[in-house]
Design a protein around this motif. Sequence first.
Motif, PDB file in Angstrom:
ATOM      1  N   ARG A  41       0.790  -1.216   0.000  1.00  0.00           N
ATOM      2  CA  ARG A  41       0.000   0.000   0.000  1.00  0.00           C
ATOM      3  C   ARG A  41       0.831   1.280   0.000  1.00  0.00           C
ATOM      4  O   ARG A  41       0.681   2.141  -0.872  1.00  0.00           O
ATOM      5  CB  ARG A  41      -0.822  -0.056   1.280  1.00  0.00           C
ATOM      6  CG  ARG A  41      -2.083   0.668   1.237  1.00  0.00           C
ATOM      7  CD  ARG A  41      -2.812   0.381   2.547  1.00  0.00           C
ATOM      8  NE  ARG A  41      -4.175   0.779   2.430  1.00  0.00           N
ATOM      9  CZ  ARG A  41      -5.056   0.122   1.676  1.00  0.00           C
ATOM     10  NH1 ARG A  41      -4.694  -0.957   1.006  1.00  0.00           N
ATOM     11  NH2 ARG A  41      -6.275   0.561   1.580  1.00  0.00           N
ATOM     12  N   ASN A  42       1.684   1.393   0.972  1.00  0.00           N
ATOM     13  CA  ASN A  42       2.446   2.625   1.145  1.00  0.00           C
ATOM     14  C   ASN A  42       3.405   2.878   0.000  1.00  0.00           C
ATOM     15  O   ASN A  42       3.669   4.015  -0.371  1.00  0.00           O
ATOM     16  CB  ASN A  42       3.220   2.577   2.462  1.00  0.00           C
ATOM     17  CG  ASN A  42       2.968   3.833   3.260  1.00  0.00           C
ATOM     18  OD1 ASN A  42       2.749   4.890   2.699  1.00  0.00           O
ATOM     19  ND2 ASN A  42       2.983   3.709   4.570  1.00  0.00           N
ATOM     20  N   SER A  43       3.959   1.805  -0.546  1.00  0.00           N
ATOM     21  CA  SER A  43       4.884   1.949  -1.666  1.00  0.00           C
ATOM     22  C   SER A  43       4.160   2.506  -2.883  1.00  0.00           C
ATOM     23  O   SER A  43       4.707   3.322  -3.634  1.00  0.00           O
ATOM     24  CB  SER A  43       5.516   0.599  -2.005  1.00  0.00           C
ATOM     25  OG  SER A  43       6.185   0.087  -0.871  1.00  0.00           O
ATOM     26  N   LEU A  44       2.916   2.056  -3.076  1.00  0.00           N
ATOM     27  CA  LEU A  44       2.134   2.579  -4.190  1.00  0.00           C
ATOM     28  C   LEU A  44       1.910   4.082  -4.041  1.00  0.00           C
ATOM     29  O   LEU A  44       2.073   4.844  -5.001  1.00  0.00           O
ATOM     30  CB  LEU A  44       0.776   1.865  -4.270  1.00  0.00           C
ATOM     31  CG  LEU A  44       0.789   0.414  -4.748  1.00  0.00           C
ATOM     32  CD1 LEU A  44      -0.632  -0.112  -4.902  1.00  0.00           C
ATOM     33  CD2 LEU A  44       1.537   0.278  -6.070  1.00  0.00           C
ATOM     34  N   TYR A  45       1.544   4.485  -2.835  1.00  0.00           N
ATOM     35  CA  TYR A  45       1.267   5.912  -2.626  1.00  0.00           C
ATOM     36  C   TYR A  45       2.534   6.741  -2.718  1.00  0.00           C
ATOM     37  O   TYR A  45       2.527   7.857  -3.237  1.00  0.00           O
ATOM     38  CB  TYR A  45       0.547   6.123  -1.292  1.00  0.00           C
ATOM     39  CG  TYR A  45      -0.940   5.922  -1.440  1.00  0.00           C
ATOM     40  CD1 TYR A  45      -1.760   6.971  -1.821  1.00  0.00           C
ATOM     41  CD2 TYR A  45      -1.512   4.669  -1.256  1.00  0.00           C
ATOM     42  CE1 TYR A  45      -3.126   6.795  -1.992  1.00  0.00           C
ATOM     43  CE2 TYR A  45      -2.884   4.483  -1.426  1.00  0.00           C
ATOM     44  CZ  TYR A  45      -3.678   5.537  -1.792  1.00  0.00           C
ATOM     45  OH  TYR A  45      -5.020   5.359  -1.974  1.00  0.00           O
ATOM     46  N   GLN A  46       3.635   6.171  -2.237  1.00  0.00           N
ATOM     47  CA  GLN A  46       4.899   6.906  -2.298  1.00  0.00           C
ATOM     48  C   GLN A  46       5.367   7.063  -3.745  1.00  0.00           C
ATOM     49  O   GLN A  46       5.925   8.084  -4.126  1.00  0.00           O
ATOM     50  CB  GLN A  46       5.952   6.151  -1.477  1.00  0.00           C
ATOM     51  CG  GLN A  46       7.086   7.030  -0.992  1.00  0.00           C
ATOM     52  CD  GLN A  46       7.759   6.425   0.220  1.00  0.00           C
ATOM     53  OE1 GLN A  46       7.124   5.696   0.985  1.00  0.00           O
ATOM     54  NE2 GLN A  46       9.020   6.679   0.392  1.00  0.00           N
ATOM     55  N   THR A  47       5.110   6.051  -4.560  1.00  0.00           N
ATOM     56  CA  THR A  47       5.608   6.051  -5.932  1.00  0.00           C
ATOM     57  C   THR A  47       4.670   6.773  -6.897  1.00  0.00           C
ATOM     58  O   THR A  47       5.113   7.497  -7.792  1.00  0.00           O
ATOM     59  CB  THR A  47       5.808   4.609  -6.427  1.00  0.00           C
ATOM     60  OG1 THR A  47       6.612   3.912  -5.477  1.00  0.00           O
ATOM     61  CG2 THR A  47       6.470   4.581  -7.786  1.00  0.00           C
ATOM     62  N   PHE A  48       3.352   6.569  -6.716  1.00  0.00           N
ATOM     63  CA  PHE A  48       2.401   7.070  -7.701  1.00  0.00           C
ATOM     64  C   PHE A  48       1.483   8.166  -7.161  1.00  0.00           C
ATOM     65  O   PHE A  48       0.683   8.721  -7.915  1.00  0.00           O
ATOM     66  CB  PHE A  48       1.559   5.917  -8.253  1.00  0.00           C
ATOM     67  CG  PHE A  48       2.387   4.807  -8.853  1.00  0.00           C
ATOM     68  CD1 PHE A  48       3.045   4.997 -10.066  1.00  0.00           C
ATOM     69  CD2 PHE A  48       2.527   3.588  -8.206  1.00  0.00           C
ATOM     70  CE1 PHE A  48       3.816   3.986 -10.623  1.00  0.00           C
ATOM     71  CE2 PHE A  48       3.301   2.572  -8.755  1.00  0.00           C
ATOM     72  CZ  PHE A  48       3.944   2.771  -9.964  1.00  0.00           C
ATOM     73  N   GLY A  49       1.577   8.456  -5.883  1.00  0.00           N
ATOM     74  CA  GLY A  49       0.836   9.567  -5.314  1.00  0.00           C
ATOM     75  C   GLY A  49      -0.572   9.226  -4.889  1.00  0.00           C
ATOM     76  O   GLY A  49      -0.994   9.579  -3.798  1.00  0.00           O
ATOM     77  N   SER A  50      -1.322   8.582  -5.768  1.00  0.00           N
ATOM     78  CA  SER A  50      -2.711   8.255  -5.461  1.00  0.00           C
ATOM     79  C   SER A  50      -3.177   7.150  -6.398  1.00  0.00           C
ATOM     80  O   SER A  50      -2.482   6.778  -7.345  1.00  0.00           O
ATOM     81  CB  SER A  50      -3.600   9.480  -5.633  1.00  0.00           C
ATOM     82  OG  SER A  50      -3.613   9.885  -6.994  1.00  0.00           O
TER      83      SER A  50
END
Lengths: 132, 132
Positions: A41-50
């Motif tokens: 989860r967090n990696s997705l948000y860190q990499t792609f923002g949303s």
Amino acid sequence: MGRPRAFDEATAVASAAALFASRAYDGISVDDLVNHLGVHRNSLYQTFGSKRGLYLRALRWHLDEQVRPALRRNATFDNGLDFLLLAATERAPADPEVATEITRILAEFDEALTAPATSALLGDHLRARLSR
Amino acid sequence: MGRPRAFDEATAVASAAALFASRAYDGISVDDLVNHLGVHRNSLYQTFGSKRGLYLRALRWHLDEQVRPALRRNATFDNGLDFLLLAATERAPADPEVATEITRILAEFDEALTAPATSALLGDHLRARLSR
DNA sequence: CCCGTTGTTGACTGATCGTTCCTAAACTCG
DNA sequence: CGAGTTTAGGAACGATCAGTCAACAACGGG
């Protein structure tokens, strides 16, 4: 420096594109993405923002790496129009950036083929998708 | 006997069809339906059973009252294919009953017109929808 | 006129949504 | 072997989701 990524960004984008091509945007949860991509989860948000950020990245990847090459080579699209088709009907009316991408790619279709040929191609793929 | 209905069922179905034609199924909440139809939550559930029940009623109404008459008269469809188009791309893959309805109506299109003409028609309306 | 029945109403439920916080882990550089 | 930096991981957030409950209102028949 810093801790290295445990996942490949390009692979994640391609995998997200496959998932986004299968169901409507609102029918895919971030949990679905996390499970399907194997990226937390967090990696997705860190990499792609949303979720929307990942969606736009995946859509652009689909157009650049799958649709446009096939269009240039006059090759067949096979299932490779599903994401475009779904984005055009379902997402473009709700997201201006999606609408821009779709309008642009369809103009390229019209140039490479003709407008009637583009319509026929879209209609054919829409129907083919129903039988799968 | 019992208290009479404060809303017209046919009007509610038509109004729901208009709303379901505008956005993806998961993008329309029951609250949206309540506001758009002016019918209260519990009345919707009492009359249609569920959100999906109302969706199916609205889809069948759209096909029976809007699409098939125009198809018989060889008339134009104007915006009257939006719900069909959206249901075919977005909902049919996820809901077998929707898929059945869509498969049936497209077969009727093929009979009234031809398969290539059906594809062209769908493609044209898909594109027209983007410019609205 | 009152009783049975049906519809309306608004508050409420547990589940799920997208997103964030915080701590631990894994790396580079000095 | 620290110090600094970036990512992983899991728990938690408020908001919203589809659907339910119970009290009240409006009708027809006896």
